[in-house]
Motif scaffolding. Structure first.
Motif, mmCIF file in Angstrom:
data_model
loop_
_atom_site.group_PDB
_atom_site.id
_atom_site.type_symbol
_atom_site.label_atom_id
_atom_site.label_comp_id
_atom_site.label_asym_id
_atom_site.label_seq_id
_atom_site.Cartn_x
_atom_site.Cartn_y
_atom_site.Cartn_z
ATOM 1 N N ALA A 62 -0.911 57.829 -14.901
ATOM 2 C CA ALA A 62 0.031 57.349 -13.885
ATOM 3 C C ALA A 62 0.995 56.330 -14.471
ATOM 4 O O ALA A 62 2.202 56.352 -14.212
ATOM 5 C CB ALA A 62 -0.731 56.762 -12.704
ATOM 6 N N ARG A 63 0.458 55.412 -15.266
ATOM 7 C CA ARG A 63 1.325 54.414 -15.897
ATOM 8 C C ARG A 63 2.318 55.077 -16.845
ATOM 9 O O ARG A 63 3.507 54.721 -16.870
ATOM 10 C CB ARG A 63 0.480 53.400 -16.677
ATOM 11 C CG ARG A 63 -0.276 52.408 -15.833
ATOM 12 C CD ARG A 63 -0.688 51.248 -16.725
ATOM 13 N NE ARG A 63 -1.698 50.397 -16.139
ATOM 14 C CZ ARG A 63 -2.120 49.267 -16.705
ATOM 15 N NH1 ARG A 63 -1.642 48.900 -17.888
ATOM 16 N NH2 ARG A 63 -3.034 48.522 -16.118
ATOM 17 N N ALA A 64 1.831 56.026 -17.638
ATOM 18 C CA ALA A 64 2.717 56.721 -18.572
ATOM 19 C C ALA A 64 3.809 57.469 -17.837
ATOM 20 O O ALA A 64 4.971 57.464 -18.256
ATOM 21 C CB ALA A 64 1.905 57.675 -19.450
ATOM 22 N N ALA A 65 3.462 58.091 -16.720
ATOM 23 C CA ALA A 65 4.464 58.807 -15.930
ATOM 24 C C ALA A 65 5.549 57.854 -15.448
ATOM 25 O O ALA A 65 6.745 58.182 -15.457
ATOM 26 C CB ALA A 65 3.797 59.510 -14.752
ATOM 27 N N GLY A 66 5.134 56.669 -15.023
ATOM 28 C CA GLY A 66 6.093 55.695 -14.541
ATOM 29 C C GLY A 66 7.003 55.152 -15.623
ATOM 30 O O GLY A 66 8.128 54.704 -15.339
ATOM 31 N N LEU A 67 6.544 55.186 -16.855
ATOM 32 C CA LEU A 67 7.332 54.674 -17.980
ATOM 33 C C LEU A 67 8.219 55.735 -18.623
ATOM 34 O O LEU A 67 9.091 55.401 -19.428
ATOM 35 C CB LEU A 67 6.391 54.102 -19.053
ATOM 36 C CG LEU A 67 5.596 52.846 -18.684
ATOM 37 C CD1 LEU A 67 4.540 52.575 -19.745
ATOM 38 C CD2 LEU A 67 6.523 51.647 -18.534
ATOM 39 N N SER A 68 7.995 56.988 -18.286
ATOM 40 C CA SER A 68 8.703 58.087 -18.946
ATOM 41 C C SER A 68 10.124 58.235 -18.426
ATOM 42 O O SER A 68 10.381 58.048 -17.231
ATOM 43 C CB SER A 68 7.940 59.400 -18.746
ATOM 44 O OG SER A 68 6.639 59.314 -19.280
ATOM 45 N N LEU A 246 -4.975 49.379 -22.424
ATOM 46 C CA LEU A 246 -4.536 50.460 -21.549
ATOM 47 C C LEU A 246 -3.016 50.500 -21.452
ATOM 48 O O LEU A 246 -2.413 51.578 -21.480
ATOM 49 C CB LEU A 246 -5.151 50.300 -20.159
ATOM 50 C CG LEU A 246 -4.967 51.499 -19.223
ATOM 51 C CD1 LEU A 246 -5.803 52.682 -19.692
ATOM 52 C CD2 LEU A 246 -5.353 51.128 -17.789
ATOM 53 N N GLY A 247 -2.385 49.341 -21.365
ATOM 54 C CA GLY A 247 -0.928 49.299 -21.298
ATOM 55 C C GLY A 247 -0.282 49.804 -22.570
ATOM 56 O O GLY A 247 0.720 50.535 -22.526
ATOM 57 N N ARG A 248 -0.849 49.430 -23.704
ATOM 58 C CA ARG A 248 -0.309 49.897 -24.988
ATOM 59 C C ARG A 248 -0.405 51.414 -25.090
ATOM 60 O O ARG A 248 0.545 52.084 -25.523
ATOM 61 C CB ARG A 248 -1.081 49.236 -26.128
ATOM 62 C CG ARG A 248 -0.699 49.731 -27.517
ATOM 63 C CD ARG A 248 -1.549 49.074 -28.591
ATOM 64 N NE ARG A 248 -2.966 49.271 -28.374
ATOM 65 C CZ ARG A 248 -3.627 50.376 -28.691
ATOM 66 N NH1 ARG A 248 -2.970 51.415 -29.216
ATOM 67 N NH2 ARG A 248 -4.928 50.470 -28.481
ATOM 68 N N LEU A 249 -1.538 51.962 -24.665
ATOM 69 C CA LEU A 249 -1.722 53.407 -24.735
ATOM 70 C C LEU A 249 -0.833 54.138 -23.746
ATOM 71 O O LEU A 249 -0.345 55.238 -24.029
ATOM 72 C CB LEU A 249 -3.189 53.742 -24.488
ATOM 73 C CG LEU A 249 -4.118 53.358 -25.640
ATOM 74 C CD1 LEU A 249 -5.563 53.287 -25.171
ATOM 75 C CD2 LEU A 249 -3.977 54.346 -26.795
ATOM 76 N N ALA A 250 -0.599 53.543 -22.578
ATOM 77 C CA ALA A 250 0.314 54.157 -21.610
ATOM 78 C C ALA A 250 1.722 54.243 -22.188
ATOM 79 O O ALA A 250 2.420 55.251 -22.005
ATOM 80 C CB ALA A 250 0.315 53.357 -20.307
ATOM 81 N N SER A 251 2.140 53.206 -22.893
ATOM 82 C CA SER A 251 3.463 53.236 -23.533
ATOM 83 C C SER A 251 3.532 54.328 -24.590
ATOM 84 O O SER A 251 4.543 55.040 -24.704
ATOM 85 C CB SER A 251 3.765 51.868 -24.159
ATOM 86 O OG SER A 251 3.890 50.871 -23.173
ATOM 87 N N ALA A 252 2.456 54.472 -25.364
ATOM 88 C CA ALA A 252 2.424 55.513 -26.390
ATOM 89 C C ALA A 252 2.454 56.902 -25.762
ATOM 90 O O ALA A 252 3.166 57.802 -26.246
ATOM 91 C CB ALA A 252 1.180 55.344 -27.261
ATOM 92 N N LEU A 253 1.703 57.085 -24.689
ATOM 93 C CA LEU A 253 1.698 58.383 -24.018
ATOM 94 C C LEU A 253 3.064 58.688 -23.426
ATOM 95 O O LEU A 253 3.539 59.841 -23.487
ATOM 96 C CB LEU A 253 0.616 58.410 -22.936
ATOM 97 C CG LEU A 253 0.420 59.721 -22.176
ATOM 98 C CD1 LEU A 253 0.144 60.883 -23.119
ATOM 99 C CD2 LEU A 253 -0.719 59.578 -21.157
ATOM 100 N N ALA A 254 3.732 57.685 -22.880
ATOM 101 C CA ALA A 254 5.091 57.880 -22.355
ATOM 102 C C ALA A 254 6.053 58.268 -23.468
ATOM 103 O O ALA A 254 6.949 59.110 -23.265
ATOM 104 C CB ALA A 254 5.567 56.612 -21.653
ATOM 105 N N THR A 255 5.868 57.683 -24.640
ATOM 106 C CA THR A 255 6.704 58.048 -25.777
ATOM 107 C C THR A 255 6.513 59.525 -26.141
ATOM 108 O O THR A 255 7.475 60.237 -26.433
ATOM 109 C CB THR A 255 6.369 57.153 -26.989
ATOM 110 O OG1 THR A 255 6.668 55.787 -26.673
ATOM 111 C CG2 THR A 255 7.156 57.564 -28.235
ATOM 112 N N LEU A 256 5.256 59.969 -26.108
ATOM 113 C CA LEU A 256 4.985 61.379 -26.382
ATOM 114 C C LEU A 256 5.614 62.261 -25.320
ATOM 115 O O LEU A 256 6.261 63.280 -25.634
ATOM 116 C CB LEU A 256 3.472 61.620 -26.421
ATOM 117 C CG LEU A 256 3.010 63.074 -26.513
ATOM 118 C CD1 LEU A 256 3.548 63.748 -27.776
ATOM 119 C CD2 LEU A 256 1.492 63.171 -26.452
#
Length: 262
Positions: A62-68, A246-256
């Motif tokens: 969910a966090r990654a989606a919001g950052l994408s 968790l925040g760092r990984l969400a940013s990485a997932l958003a980058t992907l």
């Protein structure tokens, strides 16, 4: 009284997005009628969930989606994998049947008894497994029609120390393990994940990735990658709270997600 819990949820993303973040193992929810067939007491069941749930991965997605930049779609299992495991084969092709962890688990992470070995899996397959598989197939078909291609990113986590049920637990346990498929995981998808997450390992301790059987090995426009994150990098094990990782990984997932959306 029987609890009513949605089995899964498709969370809409951007119309043009080809990406589906698939989150199959994040939930602890077990409907009352399913709980009745599990032999563990309440405390033992909570411990089993601590070990087997991919904790906080729904929040991560969910966090990654919001950052994408282009919001991906999310297909999230809202029930525990102890109800059914939607990523297993429902028949003898399933390697994990050897340790009592096919589509319907009969053994625990430590190889104890979860359900009687003679449990008939059919009611659970009919009620939960097949509707999930059908809905995921429909989601992929819709993205294929709308975007012309689909990228399934399977979001998982795994413990820092191998559990007894693991059939390939003696290999490397990197901070991020990428599970690949020879047909559905192109080199550029792996390269994008390496760029996003930094140091990663391939196919150890877990390999492969999830593609609905309707498309598996048949549709090259459906690509897929499993992202397995070692739990000590973002949470307290087992079953504890998330931390700043968790925040760092969400940013990485958003980058992907952004890299493969282009």
């Amino acid at each position: 009284m029987t609890s009513v819990v949605p089995s899964f949820e498709l969370v809409a993303g951007a119309v043009e997005s080809p990406v589906i973040l698939h989150v199959p193992h994040s939930s602890r929810e077990i409907p009352d009628e399913v709980r009745a067939g599990i032999v563990l007491g309440d405390a033992a069941l909570e411990r089993e969930l601590d070990h087997m749930v991919d904790a906080h991965t729904a929040e991560l997605a969910a966090r990654a989606a919001g950052l994408s930049g282009v919001t991906p779609w999310r297909f999230v299992n809202r029930l525990s994998r102890l109800v059914v495991d939607p990523e297993r084969f429902p028949d003898e092709r399933e390697e994990m049947l050897a340790v009592g962890m096919g589509a319907v688990y009969t053994r625990t992470a430590h190889r104890g008894v979860l359900r009687p070995a003679d449990t008939d899996p059919e009611p659970l397959l009919a009620r939960y497994f097949r509707p999930y598989a059908r809905a995921m197939s429909e989601a992929v078909a819709e993205r294929l029609a709308a975007a012309g291609r689909v990228v399934i990113v399977d979001v998982h986590s795994y413990p820092s120390a191998a559990l007894p049920y693991e059939m390939h637990g003696d290999g490397p346990r990197p901070a991020v393990c990428l599970g690949t498929d020879s047909f559905h995981t192109p080199a550029e998808l792996v390269a994008a994940a390496r760029e996003a997450f930094g140091e990663v390992g391939l196919d150890s301790p877990f390999s492969g990735t999830y593609v609905p059987l309707e498309f598996y090995g048949r549709e090259p426009r459906v690509t897929a990658l499993m992202v397995e994150i070692r739990r000590d990098t973002y949470m307290s094990e087992p079953g504890g709270a998330a931390d700043a990782g968790l925040g760092r990984l969400a940013s990485a997932l958003a980058t992907l997600v952004d890299a493969v959306s282009r």
